[in-house]
Every structure is written in C-alpha cells, then in structure tokens.
Design an enzyme around this catalytic site. Structure first.
Site, PDB file in Angstrom:
ATOM      1  CE  LYS A   1      -4.262   6.726   2.238  1.00  0.00           C
ATOM      2  NZ  LYS A   1      -5.608   6.311   2.279  1.00  0.00           N
TER       3      LYS A   1
ATOM      4  CG  ASP B   1      -0.372  19.882  20.910  1.00  0.00           C
ATOM      5  OD1 ASP B   1      -1.611  19.908  20.997  1.00  0.00           O
ATOM      6  OD2 ASP B   1       0.349  19.315  21.750  1.00  0.00           O
TER       7      ASP B   1
ATOM      8  CG  HIS C   1      -7.555   8.046  -0.702  1.00  0.00           C
ATOM      9  ND1 HIS C   1      -6.229   7.939  -1.064  1.00  0.00           N
ATOM     10  CD2 HIS C   1      -7.995   6.766  -0.520  1.00  0.00           C
ATOM     11  CE1 HIS C   1      -5.881   6.664  -1.125  1.00  0.00           C
ATOM     12  NE2 HIS C   1      -6.920   5.932  -0.792  1.00  0.00           N
TER      13      HIS C   1
ATOM     14  CG  HIS D   1      -2.097   0.885   1.128  1.00  0.00           C
ATOM     15  ND1 HIS D   1      -2.318   1.946   1.990  1.00  0.00           N
ATOM     16  CD2 HIS D   1      -3.135   0.914   0.254  1.00  0.00           C
ATOM     17  CE1 HIS D   1      -3.427   2.568   1.670  1.00  0.00           C
ATOM     18  NE2 HIS D   1      -3.951   1.968   0.620  1.00  0.00           N
TER      19      HIS D   1
ATOM     20  CG  ASP E   1      17.912  12.334 -11.239  1.00  0.00           C
ATOM     21  OD1 ASP E   1      18.043  11.243 -11.818  1.00  0.00           O
ATOM     22  OD2 ASP E   1      17.680  13.399 -11.835  1.00  0.00           O
TER      23      ASP E   1
ATOM     24  CE  LYS F   1      -1.256   5.167  -1.177  1.00  0.00           C
ATOM     25  NZ  LYS F   1      -1.602   3.797  -1.505  1.00  0.00           N
TER      26      LYS F   1
END
Length: 483
Positions: free
Chosen positions: A403, A408, A401, A220, A227, A222
């Site tokens: 996350k 604070d 979608h 899952h 470079d 990404k």
C-alpha cells in the site's frame, strides 16, 4: 397467497428502510445496504446485524479519553530535549507542497511532524522478518506488537517463541491482534507467552458478546515498537503466506518501513491507545518513561514524516484525505500500489483530474484475487479509470499487497491502508506520510522493478473481457461501499 407475499415484501421494504436510516451513514453505503435488505429478505437482515451496524458509542469513547493528551505532552517533552527541538523550523524548511500536507494532518489527526528519522524500506518478507526477529531478540525492556493477522502457523510459532523467550528474560511484552484477521489463533496459542509473564489480547473483543459482534471495524494496523526506539509499520502481517509459503499466492510482494527516531513515539502512542481500548482489565500506563525513552543526542537520520491513523472512531477519514491531498499535489507523477481499488467519488475525481492534467498517474494491482467480490469491483474501477488516462498495471509475480504512493520527487506514503472504502471508513488503519527525496526515490525505483513483472492494461484489453465477467464486475461495484 399473492396477498400474503405482497404483505411480506411490503413489510420487508419498510423494515429495510427503517433499519438503514436509523443510523447516519453516507449515501452510497445507505443505498448499498437497502439493496441487500430488499433483495435478500431475512438473510439480508442477518448480514446487516453482523456487518452493517456502527461501532457502539462506548467503544468509540475508549479511543477518545485523556490518554492521548497525556501522551502528547510526554512526547513534546522528549522532542524538546532531543537533538533538534525546533519542529516549526523543520516544517518551514519543507517545500510548500509538503507543508500543506503537514498542516492538514496537524489539524485533522493532531499529528506533529516527526523529524530526524532513519527509515529503511523493506520490500520482501525475508528482509522484513529478518529485521523483525533480530529486533525482538535484542529487546531489553519492552516489545509491543499489533497485527491484523497473527497466524498460528510455522512463522507465527517462531515469532511467538521469541516473544516467550524475551518475556522470560524480563522484557515487558504485549501483543494485540484482530480476532477475525487472525482466524484460528486463540488464547491457547498465546498461553506460553502469558505463562511467561507476557500479555496478548484480541482487538476490541469482549467475551459473550454475540449481540454486539461485528464483522466490520477491524484492526488492520500493523505496528511494532521495540524498547520505544525501533518501530515497524507497513503492509506485512505475521504468517507463512507473507514469506511466500502458500501455493495459492506464491511470491508475496509487500512494503514495510523500519524506523528509528522521534516517529517511533507516535507508533508507540497509537499502540497504547489501541491496547487500553481493548484490554480494559490490564491497561498500560501511557506516560511510563520506558515507553518513551529519551532521544539519543545524535539524530538517527534526516527523514521527516508523520504517523497518521484513521478509523471508525473519527468521521474525518484522515488517511483518505491524505491520499487525496497527495494526488492534488502531484505535478509530475503519482504512482500507487494497492491490492484493492474501490475508491469513492471524491478519490475517483482526484485521480481523473490529475491524469487529465498531464500527471503520470499509475496504479499497480495484483493479477489474482484473494477476495472475489472485492477483486471484481477492483477490476471494474480499473477499467473505468483507464479511460481517463490512468495507467493500470497487473502485477504478475505472485500477490501484490503493498500500500504505497509516490508523488513527484519527495512525497510518499507507506502503511496499512488500501485504496478502498473499507480502509477509508471501516478499518482502523495507520500510515507513514514521508517528506524525503531518498525514500521517495527508493520507492520509485522499486515501483519500476515491479513494472518489469507487470502487464499494462488498456481500454482494449478490458473490452475483451467476457460479458459474464463484466456483469460480475458491475454487480460487485454496486456493493462497493460495504465490501
């Protein structure tokens, strides 16, 4: 007839218990699988064979070889020669609360603090993909991409064609994708890339491997590294829906980070580990200089952060522990965005304690499902947490979608991990935990804007739901540990 049925039920129950207890797992998941196996004879065992078994030991070992230690040494050498080599001094300058989180990740994830990074928060598909395409087109030496979803649609073809062009220009290109998350995308789609000298591989997939096929343990993550200097991490995948082109979801609201600085080394390291565990016949040399180029003499920015991973290759549930620690550290606010809210008991307790201690705990969820059982379970836990003073919001402008977590004024997290059992225990995930007032302020401002397009839920609004809907929520909640 009755005797035969009694024998079948007895045998099914015995086999269910023996099957589930054959492998060590937490109590909640154990009981959830027993329910499935007992109340769904035969069918339950078929489901278990594809979704219940643990990852084979040989595959787990692929992530625990010498590559990690070799890369750690390489990164330490690069950081020591960089513009600010005294990492211990940087840690000492952090607030005490942040230092405790740094120590946690150093111990359970062997993740050093990465200092002097430039971080840009990207909250729209257009912004993310514009930056991604521009970075790919400017690549001179290496491109490494890892996505749960890489669809063979209009955007997928556009990204692939850029990769083909860079491979033809002599850039070393590697693409790692999850075969289930990228359903419909096959080796044929990547054939132009491989013909141009690039490489593409499905995560942990073996040919003719029906016996060990797994629906769980998905990649899952990404990750993009260009470079060895520019990195991306967050919630976006590659596909038209992430640009809002799918009518089902409408506007797609997500959060991604563009990073330059020493933190890119750790994104690169995790990609290399994942690639070498998947593409056994085409391993990458993990200590190659062009994967870890020297840092510029001038620091890229001022942001301190840690790149943290978790997955079934470890029992530590590192990202979940990070989430819990962030909640514990909150004194004023703890603002969370997640498409799925299926927390375990320890996470629920942390949220309840924070809310009942006077912390402003908010959780923003999508107003629509993309997985029905998961969404019904999400609704159930939202209706329970609101009773303890947690503020629940349903985002109305399309599909949420993102996350993210903001705590604070100076702590935040952005990554691929949802607030659910699957991300905590079953998926391979990656998050950036950030120690920076400016980034936290940007994420908080974004949260406030999203609230303008959200509806706040209450005990009364949940109570008005139909009995049938509440039944579906309760039933889905029973399966929460295996959803």
């Amino acid at each position: 007839m009755a005797d035969a049925l009694s024998i079948i039920i007895t045998l099914n129950t015995i086999l269910a218990v023996l099957t589930v207890f054959r492998e060590p797992r937490d109590i909640a998941a154990t009981w959830a699988w027993i329910l499935v196996l007992i109340f769904m004879p035969v069918v339950g065992f078929v489901i278990y064979s594809f979704a219940g078994r643990k990852l084979p030991a040989k595959r787990l070992f692929a992530f625990q070889g010498q590559d990690a230690s070799l890369m750690e040494k390489k990164i330490q050498e690069r950081v020591a020669a960089g513009p600010d080599p005294d990492v211990d001094l940087r840690v000492a300058r952090l607030p005490r609360s942040a230092r405790s989180l740094v120590t946690l990740f150093q111990r359970i994830n062997q993740t050093p603090l990465a200092s002097n990074n430039d971080v840009e928060v990207l909250t729209s598909g257009q912004a993310f993909f514009d930056w991604l395409k521009e970075s790919l087109r400017q690549a001179k030496e290496t491109i490494n991409l890892e996505f749960y979803t890489f669809y063979s649609d209009e955007l997928g073809h556009e990204i692939r064609d850029i990769l083909v062009e860079r491979a033809q220009a002599g850039v070393e290109v590697h693409v790692l994708y999850d075969s289930l998350g990228s359903a419909g995308t096959t080796a044929r789609f990547f054939a132009p890339l491989t013909a141009a000298g690039g490489h593409a591989a499905p995560f942990l997939k073996r040919r003719f491997n029906l016996v060990n096929f797994q629906l769980n343990f998905r990649d899952h993550r990404k990750i993009v590294v260009v470079d060895g200097r520019i990195g991306f991490v967050g919630g976006f995948n590659i596909g038209d829906q992430y640009l809002g082109r799918k009518k089902k979801f409408g506007h797609w609201r997500d959060t991604h980070l563009k990073i330059e600085g020493s933190a890119v080394y750790y994104l690169q390291a995790h990609f290399l580990l994942d690639w070498n565990a998947s593409a056994l016949k085409k391993p990458m040399v993990v200590t190659a200089d062009h994967y870890f180029p020297a840092l510029p003499k001038k620091a890229a920015g001022e942001t301190d952060l840690q790149i943290v991973t978790s997955g079934p290759d470890s029992d530590d549930e590192q990202i979940k522990m990070g989430y819990i620690r962030l909640i514990q550290l909150a004194k004023k606010r703890c603002w969370i965005q997640t498409p799925y809210l299926i927390p375990d008991d320890s996470t629920i307790d942390a949220l309840r304690i924070a809310a009942n201690s006077g912390v402003d705990v908010r959780i923003m969820l999508p107003c629509m499902p993309d997985h029905m059982f998961v969404y019904r379970a999400t609704q159930y836990f939202a209706s329970e947490l609101v009773k303890d003073g947690v503020k629940i919001y349903f985002y109305q402008n399309g599909f949420l979608h993102a996350k993210t977590m903001v705590v604070d004024d100076d702590l935040a997290s952005v990554g691929s991990a949802n607030f659910d059992f699957r991300s905590f225990k079953l998926n391979f995930e990656i998050n950036a935990f950030l120690y920076d007032e400016e980034v936290a302020s940007t994420l908080a401002s974004t949260y406030k804007k999203d609230m303008e397009q959200s509806s706040q839920q209450s005990i009364e609004s949940f109570a008005k739901q139909s009995r049938w809907l509440r039944f579906k929520q309760v039933a889905s909640r029973l399966l929460a540990p295996i959803l």
